[in-house]
Design an enzyme around this catalytic site. Sequence first.
Site, PDB file in Angstrom:
ATOM      1  CG  ASP A  70       0.185 -15.532  13.987  1.00 34.70           C
ATOM      2  OD1 ASP A  70       0.336 -14.802  14.980  1.00 34.70           O
ATOM      3  OD2 ASP A  70      -0.611 -15.271  13.066  1.00 34.70           O
ATOM      4  CG  ASP A 114      -4.030 -16.981  11.027  1.00 36.70           C
ATOM      5  OD1 ASP A 114      -3.993 -16.130  11.921  1.00 36.70           O
ATOM      6  OD2 ASP A 114      -5.056 -17.254  10.379  1.00 36.70           O
ATOM      7  CD  GLU A 131       2.552 -11.717  16.247  1.00 38.99           C
ATOM      8  OE1 GLU A 131       2.461 -10.494  16.053  1.00 38.99           O
ATOM      9  OE2 GLU A 131       1.865 -12.555  15.645  1.00 38.99           O
TER      10      GLU A 131
END
Length: 170
Positions: free
Chosen positions: A7, A143, A70
């Site tokens: 992420d 996260d 991501e």
Amino acid sequence: MFVLGIDPGLTRCGFGLVESDVNGPERFRAVRAGVLESSHHLAVEARLAHLIVDLRELLDELQPDAVTVEKLFFQRNAKTAIGVAQASGVAIALAGERGLPVRQFNAQEVKLAVSGNGAADKAQVQKMVARLCGLKEVPQPADAADALALAITYFSFSRTERRLRAGAAS
């Protein structure tokens, strides 16, 4: 198979390593998760340099079979989006340097793969990550949970794609 979810972010870059059998039942094991942090007081080039070192060490230590990052969608804050894009590029380049397959998924794809609802909120996705990985609590910080969700998404999409190929071949 081990998949490392990332992420991306300049200040906080979440990571999560998940193990699963791509050919077997949907069972996931969260091997490790956390965040790589850098001070927002540092210059961008110093923060990216720290991220390169930290991610390189993480890849060397964890030895994933694949990486998922991501996919960025433009946010309201262009300054934040640029930093996330830079961190994403670092992660993708380091995986590519090692010859690892890299997949990118947007937030909606992750929500759909993990919770079955592309409009799920963050809390729902994080609870499902804990449930799918057999964890007693939601991984913290957020996260790290998001990175685990990305890795689970890799497995879910891979399984679906394999089923589609098998159906097309028959």
